[in-house]
Design a protein around this motif. Structure first.
Motif, PDB file in Angstrom:
ATOM      1  N   GLU A  97      33.792  44.274  46.878  1.00  0.00           N
ATOM      2  CA  GLU A  97      34.786  44.573  45.855  1.00  0.00           C
ATOM      3  C   GLU A  97      34.588  43.748  44.592  1.00  0.00           C
ATOM      4  O   GLU A  97      34.203  42.575  44.662  1.00  0.00           O
ATOM      5  CB  GLU A  97      36.197  44.303  46.392  1.00  0.00           C
ATOM      6  CG  GLU A  97      36.699  45.343  47.358  1.00  0.00           C
ATOM      7  CD  GLU A  97      38.141  45.090  47.738  1.00  0.00           C
ATOM      8  OE1 GLU A  97      38.949  46.026  47.662  1.00  0.00           O
ATOM      9  OE2 GLU A  97      38.462  43.946  48.116  1.00  0.00           O
ATOM     10  N   CYS A  98      34.864  44.380  43.454  1.00  0.00           N
ATOM     11  CA  CYS A  98      34.927  43.686  42.170  1.00  0.00           C
ATOM     12  C   CYS A  98      36.398  43.440  41.864  1.00  0.00           C
ATOM     13  O   CYS A  98      37.167  44.379  41.638  1.00  0.00           O
ATOM     14  CB  CYS A  98      34.290  44.525  41.066  1.00  0.00           C
ATOM     15  SG  CYS A  98      34.535  43.826  39.412  1.00  0.00           S
ATOM     16  N   MET A  99      36.805  42.179  41.859  1.00  0.00           N
ATOM     17  CA  MET A  99      38.214  41.851  41.659  1.00  0.00           C
ATOM     18  C   MET A  99      38.667  42.081  40.218  1.00  0.00           C
ATOM     19  O   MET A  99      39.853  42.314  39.969  1.00  0.00           O
ATOM     20  CB  MET A  99      38.471  40.401  42.070  1.00  0.00           C
ATOM     21  CG  MET A  99      38.208  40.129  43.549  1.00  0.00           C
ATOM     22  SD  MET A  99      39.073  41.304  44.639  1.00  0.00           S
ATOM     23  CE  MET A  99      40.784  40.882  44.306  1.00  0.00           C
ATOM     24  N   ALA A 128      36.745  50.002  42.466  1.00  0.00           N
ATOM     25  CA  ALA A 128      36.514  48.568  42.607  1.00  0.00           C
ATOM     26  C   ALA A 128      35.349  48.256  43.538  1.00  0.00           C
ATOM     27  O   ALA A 128      34.909  47.113  43.621  1.00  0.00           O
ATOM     28  CB  ALA A 128      37.782  47.883  43.128  1.00  0.00           C
ATOM     29  N   SER A 147      34.706  50.375  35.076  1.00  0.00           N
ATOM     30  CA  SER A 147      33.880  50.818  36.206  1.00  0.00           C
ATOM     31  C   SER A 147      32.510  51.322  35.775  1.00  0.00           C
ATOM     32  O   SER A 147      31.602  51.435  36.598  1.00  0.00           O
ATOM     33  CB  SER A 147      34.600  51.953  36.956  1.00  0.00           C
ATOM     34  OG  SER A 147      35.869  51.547  37.402  1.00  0.00           O
ATOM     35  N   GLN A 165      33.852  41.493  51.684  1.00  0.00           N
ATOM     36  CA  GLN A 165      34.721  42.144  52.653  1.00  0.00           C
ATOM     37  C   GLN A 165      34.019  42.171  54.010  1.00  0.00           C
ATOM     38  O   GLN A 165      32.999  42.835  54.172  1.00  0.00           O
ATOM     39  CB  GLN A 165      35.039  43.571  52.205  1.00  0.00           C
ATOM     40  CG  GLN A 165      35.840  43.645  50.924  1.00  0.00           C
ATOM     41  CD  GLN A 165      37.233  43.055  51.085  1.00  0.00           C
ATOM     42  OE1 GLN A 165      37.946  43.396  52.014  1.00  0.00           O
ATOM     43  NE2 GLN A 165      37.611  42.176  50.175  1.00  0.00           N
ATOM     44  N   SER A 178      46.316  51.901  43.538  1.00  0.00           N
ATOM     45  CA  SER A 178      45.842  52.107  44.903  1.00  0.00           C
ATOM     46  C   SER A 178      44.998  53.367  45.021  1.00  0.00           C
ATOM     47  O   SER A 178      44.040  53.429  45.791  1.00  0.00           O
ATOM     48  CB  SER A 178      47.020  52.178  45.873  1.00  0.00           C
ATOM     49  OG  SER A 178      47.923  53.219  45.494  1.00  0.00           O
ATOM     50  N   ALA A 235      43.210  48.292  38.866  1.00  0.00           N
ATOM     51  CA  ALA A 235      43.225  49.611  39.481  1.00  0.00           C
ATOM     52  C   ALA A 235      44.506  49.858  40.271  1.00  0.00           C
ATOM     53  O   ALA A 235      45.078  48.939  40.863  1.00  0.00           O
ATOM     54  CB  ALA A 235      42.014  49.775  40.393  1.00  0.00           C
ATOM     55  N   PHE A 252      41.145  52.909  44.232  1.00  0.00           N
ATOM     56  CA  PHE A 252      40.492  51.881  45.054  1.00  0.00           C
ATOM     57  C   PHE A 252      38.970  51.955  44.978  1.00  0.00           C
ATOM     58  O   PHE A 252      38.291  50.941  44.860  1.00  0.00           O
ATOM     59  CB  PHE A 252      40.954  52.033  46.506  1.00  0.00           C
ATOM     60  CG  PHE A 252      40.131  51.253  47.493  1.00  0.00           C
ATOM     61  CD1 PHE A 252      40.285  49.882  47.607  1.00  0.00           C
ATOM     62  CD2 PHE A 252      39.193  51.885  48.291  1.00  0.00           C
ATOM     63  CE1 PHE A 252      39.525  49.154  48.511  1.00  0.00           C
ATOM     64  CE2 PHE A 252      38.432  51.161  49.199  1.00  0.00           C
ATOM     65  CZ  PHE A 252      38.604  49.795  49.307  1.00  0.00           C
ATOM     66  N   ASN A 253      38.413  53.171  45.046  1.00  0.00           N
ATOM     67  CA  ASN A 253      36.950  53.318  45.085  1.00  0.00           C
ATOM     68  C   ASN A 253      36.272  52.768  43.839  1.00  0.00           C
ATOM     69  O   ASN A 253      35.093  52.410  43.885  1.00  0.00           O
ATOM     70  CB  ASN A 253      36.564  54.785  45.259  1.00  0.00           C
ATOM     71  CG  ASN A 253      36.807  55.257  46.679  1.00  0.00           C
ATOM     72  OD1 ASN A 253      36.936  54.449  47.588  1.00  0.00           O
ATOM     73  ND2 ASN A 253      36.880  56.555  46.875  1.00  0.00           N
ATOM     74  N   LYS A 260      39.622  45.657  40.541  1.00  0.00           N
ATOM     75  CA  LYS A 260      40.703  45.856  41.506  1.00  0.00           C
ATOM     76  C   LYS A 260      42.046  45.417  40.940  1.00  0.00           C
ATOM     77  O   LYS A 260      43.086  46.035  41.206  1.00  0.00           O
ATOM     78  CB  LYS A 260      40.406  45.088  42.792  1.00  0.00           C
ATOM     79  CG  LYS A 260      41.419  45.384  43.897  1.00  0.00           C
ATOM     80  CD  LYS A 260      41.038  44.740  45.212  1.00  0.00           C
ATOM     81  CE  LYS A 260      42.042  45.103  46.296  1.00  0.00           C
ATOM     82  NZ  LYS A 260      41.700  44.500  47.594  1.00  0.00           N
ATOM     83  N   GLN A 261      42.050  44.344  40.135  1.00  0.00           N
ATOM     84  CA  GLN A 261      43.300  43.860  39.547  1.00  0.00           C
ATOM     85  C   GLN A 261      43.902  44.856  38.570  1.00  0.00           C
ATOM     86  O   GLN A 261      45.107  44.851  38.324  1.00  0.00           O
ATOM     87  CB  GLN A 261      43.055  42.519  38.855  1.00  0.00           C
ATOM     88  CG  GLN A 261      42.769  41.379  39.815  1.00  0.00           C
ATOM     89  CD  GLN A 261      42.218  40.146  39.136  1.00  0.00           C
ATOM     90  OE1 GLN A 261      42.104  40.107  37.896  1.00  0.00           O
ATOM     91  NE2 GLN A 261      41.876  39.135  39.907  1.00  0.00           N
TER      92      GLN A 261
END
Length: 248
Positions: free
Chosen positions: A216-218, A232, A120, A203, A226, A224, A229-230, A221-222
């Motif tokens: 979002e950055c996948m 990503a 991040s 989104q 839940s 992270a 979340f922020n 996110k993959q």
């Protein structure tokens, strides 16, 4: 060879970070730095947690990043990665002067951001330091220019300046629309940013903002949870070294 510079009594060796207007550096001479910090705390007798955190970010960070106006410091705090945003580079330099008793705590101008995932950090550092002189500088690919400047006037739209003579006006604040129109108008120039990254996910109904600037950055996110979340969330015109060109 890196060019040696000085920050007060310490040696630093700046090197470019992600682009040609952000630099990364470390403070050399660790023994001298540790002694310097101990002397400072003895003189100031600071006990409050915020003050200690602020001074540790100023004097004892792993590394620092700057655009010439702001400084971002990076420290590990337990399992977390923490950034300190120093809003005035001149005030930051003042803390490395020779006269320790003048380092009054009320002079500290800093805020903090904490992250679980190291992935991040780069996009956040770029996002913070791509703002200079109230203008966002965005890297350009396939162009003679290293960056463009974008700014808003009277809240009626986005203005993009490629060089001193060429200014393009877009009468919308929707950055997705601006990005697409800019590339259509200025082919073959492309934005080197999250907007054109293979990890970028649009989104349509994102809960933050109304102008399609945050998505979002996948890649993050993959990894992270839940609760993370922020981390990503990314800005359309942000950027990091994990950039991969989006497939057509």
């Amino acid at each position: 060879m890196k060019k040696e510079q000085k920050l007060g009594k310490f040696k630093i060796f700046p090197e470019q970070f992600l682009c040609d207007f952000i630099f990364k550096f470390e403070i050399q001479e660790c023994d001298k730095k540790t002694l310097f910090i101990r002397q400072l705390f003895t003189i100031q007798k600071q006990q409050e947690a915020f003050h200690k955190k602020a001074y540790n970010h100023i004097y004892d960070s792993i590394c620092y990043f700057t655009n010439g106006e702001k400084i971002v410091s990076y420290r590990k705090e337990g399992v977390f990665h923490e950034l300190g945003i120093h809003y005035n580079v001149n005030k930051f330099e003042h803390y490395f002067g020779e006269n320790l008793p003048t380092r009054e705590i009320y002079d500290v101008d800093i805020s903090f951001k904490k992250y679980t995932l190291q992935e991040s950090l780069e996009k956040e550092i770029y996002e913070i330091l791509s703002i200079k002189n109230q203008k966002r500088k965005v890297l350009i690919g396939h162009s003679e220019n290293n960056f463009i400047e974008t700014f808003v006037e009277n809240n009626i739209g986005i203005y993009i300046q490629i060089n001193r003579k060429k200014i393009i006006e877009f009468y919308t604040n929707d950055l997705l629309v601006v990005s697409k129109r800019f590339e259509e108008k200025c082919k073959p120039i492309k934005l080197l940013s999250c907007f054109n990254c293979g990890y970028f996910k649009k989104q349509d109904q994102f809960p933050f903002g109304t102008t399609n600037s945050l998505h979002e950055c996948m890649l993050i996110k993959q990894k992270a949870k839940s609760s993370e979340f922020n981390e990503a969330i990314t800005h359309i015109w942000s950027y990091c070294s994990d950039f991969i060109e989006k497939k057509k």
